[in-house]
Design an enzyme around this catalytic site. Structure first.
Site, PDB file in Angstrom:
ATOM      1  N   TYR A 144     -53.374 -29.013 -35.572  1.00  0.00           N
ATOM      2  CA  TYR A 144     -52.973 -29.795 -36.758  1.00  0.00           C
ATOM      3  C   TYR A 144     -52.402 -31.159 -36.350  1.00  0.00           C
ATOM      4  O   TYR A 144     -52.705 -32.182 -36.971  1.00  0.00           O
ATOM      5  CB  TYR A 144     -51.938 -28.970 -37.526  1.00  0.00           C
ATOM      6  CG  TYR A 144     -51.499 -29.519 -38.856  1.00  0.00           C
ATOM      7  CD1 TYR A 144     -52.310 -29.415 -39.985  1.00  0.00           C
ATOM      8  CD2 TYR A 144     -50.244 -30.112 -39.001  1.00  0.00           C
ATOM      9  CE1 TYR A 144     -51.883 -29.896 -41.220  1.00  0.00           C
ATOM     10  CE2 TYR A 144     -49.804 -30.586 -40.227  1.00  0.00           C
ATOM     11  CZ  TYR A 144     -50.629 -30.475 -41.336  1.00  0.00           C
ATOM     12  OH  TYR A 144     -50.200 -30.951 -42.560  1.00  0.00           O
ATOM     13  N   LYS A 178     -53.859 -34.684 -37.467  1.00  0.00           N
ATOM     14  CA  LYS A 178     -53.066 -35.627 -38.264  1.00  0.00           C
ATOM     15  C   LYS A 178     -52.828 -36.942 -37.522  1.00  0.00           C
ATOM     16  O   LYS A 178     -52.698 -38.001 -38.159  1.00  0.00           O
ATOM     17  CB  LYS A 178     -51.739 -34.980 -38.687  1.00  0.00           C
ATOM     18  CG  LYS A 178     -51.921 -33.849 -39.705  1.00  0.00           C
ATOM     19  CD  LYS A 178     -52.792 -34.278 -40.879  1.00  0.00           C
ATOM     20  CE  LYS A 178     -52.618 -33.408 -42.097  1.00  0.00           C
ATOM     21  NZ  LYS A 178     -53.543 -33.791 -43.197  1.00  0.00           N
TER      22      LYS A 178
HETATM   23  P1  NAP Z   1     -52.062 -26.725 -50.048  1.00  0.00           P
HETATM   24  O1  NAP Z   1     -51.059 -26.376 -51.077  1.00  0.00           O
HETATM   25  O2  NAP Z   1     -52.475 -25.677 -49.078  1.00  0.00           O
HETATM   26  O3  NAP Z   1     -53.351 -27.334 -50.793  1.00  0.00           O
HETATM   27  C1  NAP Z   1     -54.469 -27.714 -50.043  1.00  0.00           C
HETATM   28  C2  NAP Z   1     -55.688 -27.618 -50.922  1.00  0.00           C
HETATM   29  O4  NAP Z   1     -56.828 -28.036 -50.125  1.00  0.00           O
HETATM   30  C3  NAP Z   1     -55.978 -26.182 -51.397  1.00  0.00           C
HETATM   31  O5  NAP Z   1     -56.300 -26.169 -52.771  1.00  0.00           O
HETATM   32  C4  NAP Z   1     -57.167 -25.786 -50.529  1.00  0.00           C
HETATM   33  O6  NAP Z   1     -58.045 -24.844 -51.135  1.00  0.00           O
HETATM   34  C5  NAP Z   1     -57.879 -27.112 -50.367  1.00  0.00           C
HETATM   35  N1  NAP Z   1     -58.843 -27.067 -49.278  1.00  0.00           N
HETATM   36  C6  NAP Z   1     -58.703 -26.447 -48.070  1.00  0.00           C
HETATM   37  N2  NAP Z   1     -59.807 -26.595 -47.335  1.00  0.00           N
HETATM   38  C7  NAP Z   1     -60.673 -27.322 -48.078  1.00  0.00           C
HETATM   39  C8  NAP Z   1     -62.003 -27.782 -47.871  1.00  0.00           C
HETATM   40  N3  NAP Z   1     -62.654 -27.512 -46.719  1.00  0.00           N
HETATM   41  N4  NAP Z   1     -62.611 -28.491 -48.845  1.00  0.00           N
HETATM   42  C9  NAP Z   1     -61.969 -28.747 -50.014  1.00  0.00           C
HETATM   43  N5  NAP Z   1     -60.718 -28.327 -50.276  1.00  0.00           N
HETATM   44  C10 NAP Z   1     -60.068 -27.621 -49.314  1.00  0.00           C
HETATM   45  O7  NAP Z   1     -51.571 -27.969 -49.141  1.00  0.00           O
HETATM   46  P2  NAP Z   1     -50.519 -29.151 -49.438  1.00  0.00           P
HETATM   47  O8  NAP Z   1     -49.225 -28.750 -48.882  1.00  0.00           O
HETATM   48  O9  NAP Z   1     -50.630 -29.614 -50.841  1.00  0.00           O
HETATM   49  O10 NAP Z   1     -51.093 -30.263 -48.440  1.00  0.00           O
HETATM   50  C11 NAP Z   1     -51.983 -31.298 -48.864  1.00  0.00           C
HETATM   51  C12 NAP Z   1     -52.210 -32.245 -47.682  1.00  0.00           C
HETATM   52  O11 NAP Z   1     -50.953 -32.767 -47.244  1.00  0.00           O
HETATM   53  C13 NAP Z   1     -52.844 -31.582 -46.479  1.00  0.00           C
HETATM   54  O12 NAP Z   1     -53.716 -32.484 -45.836  1.00  0.00           O
HETATM   55  C14 NAP Z   1     -51.647 -31.293 -45.595  1.00  0.00           C
HETATM   56  O13 NAP Z   1     -52.016 -31.172 -44.243  1.00  0.00           O
HETATM   57  C15 NAP Z   1     -50.798 -32.507 -45.871  1.00  0.00           C
HETATM   58  N6  NAP Z   1     -49.380 -32.316 -45.571  1.00  0.00           N
HETATM   59  C16 NAP Z   1     -48.646 -31.353 -46.216  1.00  0.00           C
HETATM   60  C17 NAP Z   1     -47.292 -31.212 -45.890  1.00  0.00           C
HETATM   61  C18 NAP Z   1     -46.407 -30.168 -46.547  1.00  0.00           C
HETATM   62  O14 NAP Z   1     -45.251 -30.036 -46.132  1.00  0.00           O
HETATM   63  N7  NAP Z   1     -46.876 -29.435 -47.551  1.00  0.00           N
HETATM   64  C19 NAP Z   1     -46.708 -32.040 -44.931  1.00  0.00           C
HETATM   65  C20 NAP Z   1     -47.487 -33.010 -44.305  1.00  0.00           C
HETATM   66  C21 NAP Z   1     -48.821 -33.148 -44.635  1.00  0.00           C
HETATM   67  P3  NAP Z   1     -57.862 -23.245 -50.846  1.00  0.00           P
HETATM   68  O15 NAP Z   1     -56.622 -22.865 -51.537  1.00  0.00           O
HETATM   69  O16 NAP Z   1     -59.073 -22.636 -51.450  1.00  0.00           O
HETATM   70  O17 NAP Z   1     -57.777 -23.102 -49.355  1.00  0.00           O
END
Ligand code: NAP
Length: 250
Positions: free
Chosen positions: A151, A155
């Site tokens: 990851y 990133k």
């Molecule tokens: P999340 O709640 O897990 O939501 C991610 C979404 O992306 C889910 O609906 C997932 O679908 C979808 N997804 C996964 N693989 C995919 C694919 N191949 N094609 C299309 N859609 C796909 O994550 P989040 O926390 O909102 O994070 C969103 C972004 O922010 C990510 O890039 C994450 O790395 C980044 N981020 C998050 C955090 C944090 O603390 N939450 C911190 C830093 C960065 P499924 O449910 O079907 O898998």
């Protein structure tokens, strides 16, 4: 504000859903892209209920054929997209000695290959329009994080990808910027809590103690920065990474 057509990937829930709702409330039509089209309905309905335009599109961003047909649908149903938010993401955390090649490929596949395929497919519409905004989701993990070799590499890669897009596409009126969130309350961090054997709320409270502003982030904290990057007035902000983490460090 001029209405544009925006695509937000991984927008069925979490940060992507908040960005999709925010861009819609800023006056843009939004394609809510996620793996499972049925899962996009909540975000799409919320946007429509607030008077916005949205469609849900099912696609795996790491699949070139599905990406091409997803973009075709967006063009047909909303118009040519000129805003792209590469937000879809997954975790496959493990210490390096336990991490499998599949864990590595899956994470780099969704984040980096997915962002590459989506951007390559959408940039032609931006260049045609002489205007575009690309926002990529990085993370504080880009600076290194135990258990996240895959990851963190993805990133950090998003940052180099963003800066290169900024250099190549700037002359066409297209900017590319990245947001590097810290700890944000979503299903992704809730699943991390469960994986380490904690209740999500206890885990969130524990993490908040380390954050200078004294709270965990919310998806809307990230949506606010995405909203800035896609504005007309942000046309001179290009190739930047904003850490949105409640403090200066991860
Ligand atoms: P999340 O709640 O897990 O939501 C991610 C979404 O992306 C889910 O609906 C997932 O679908 C979808 N997804 C996964 N693989 C995919 C694919 N191949 N094609 C299309 N859609 C796909 O994550 P989040 O926390 O909102 O994070 C969103 C972004 O922010 C990510 O890039 C994450 O790395 C980044 N981020 C998050 C955090 C944090 O603390 N939450 C911190 C830093 C960065 P499924 O449910 O079907 O898998």
């Amino acid at each position: 504000m001029t209405e544009r057509v925006a695509i937000v990937t991984g927008a069925a829930r979490g940060i992507g859903a908040a960005i999709a709702r925010r861009l819609a409330s800023d006056g843009h039509a939004v394609a809510v892209v996620d793996l499972d089209e049925a899962a996009t309905s909540e975000t799409v309905e919320a946007i429509r209920a607030a008077g916005g335009r949205a469609v849900g599109v099912g696609a795996d961003v790491a699949d070139e054929t599905l990406v091409a047909s997803a973009i075709e649908r967006v063009v047909a149903e909303l118009g040519a997209p000129t805003i792209l938010v590469n937000n879809a993401g997954i975790l496959r955390d493990n210490l390096l000695f336990k991490m499998t090649a599949d864990d590595w490929d899956a994470v780099l596949g969704v984040h980096l290959r997915g962002a590459f395929l989506m951007t390559k497919a959408v940039q032609a519409h931006m260049v045609d329009a002489g205007w575009g905004r690309i926002v990529n989701l990085s993370s504080t993990s880009a600076l290194g994080n135990r258990g996240q070799a895959n990851y963190a590499a993805a990133k950090a890669g998003m940052q180099g990808f963003t800066k290169t897009l900024a250099i190549e596409l700037g002359r066409f009126g297209v900017t590319a910027n990245a947001i590097a969130p810290g700890f944000i309350v979503t299903e992704m961090t809730a699943s991390t809590a469960r994986r380490v054997g904690m209740e999500p709320d206890d885990f969130f409270a524990l993490m908040a103690k380390e954050i200078p502003v004294g709270r965990a982030g919310e998806p809307d904290d990230i949506a606010a920065v995405a909203s800035f990057f896609v504005r007309e007035e942000a046309s001179f902000t290009n190739g930047q990474v904003i850490y949105v983490a409640g403090g200066p460090r991860a």
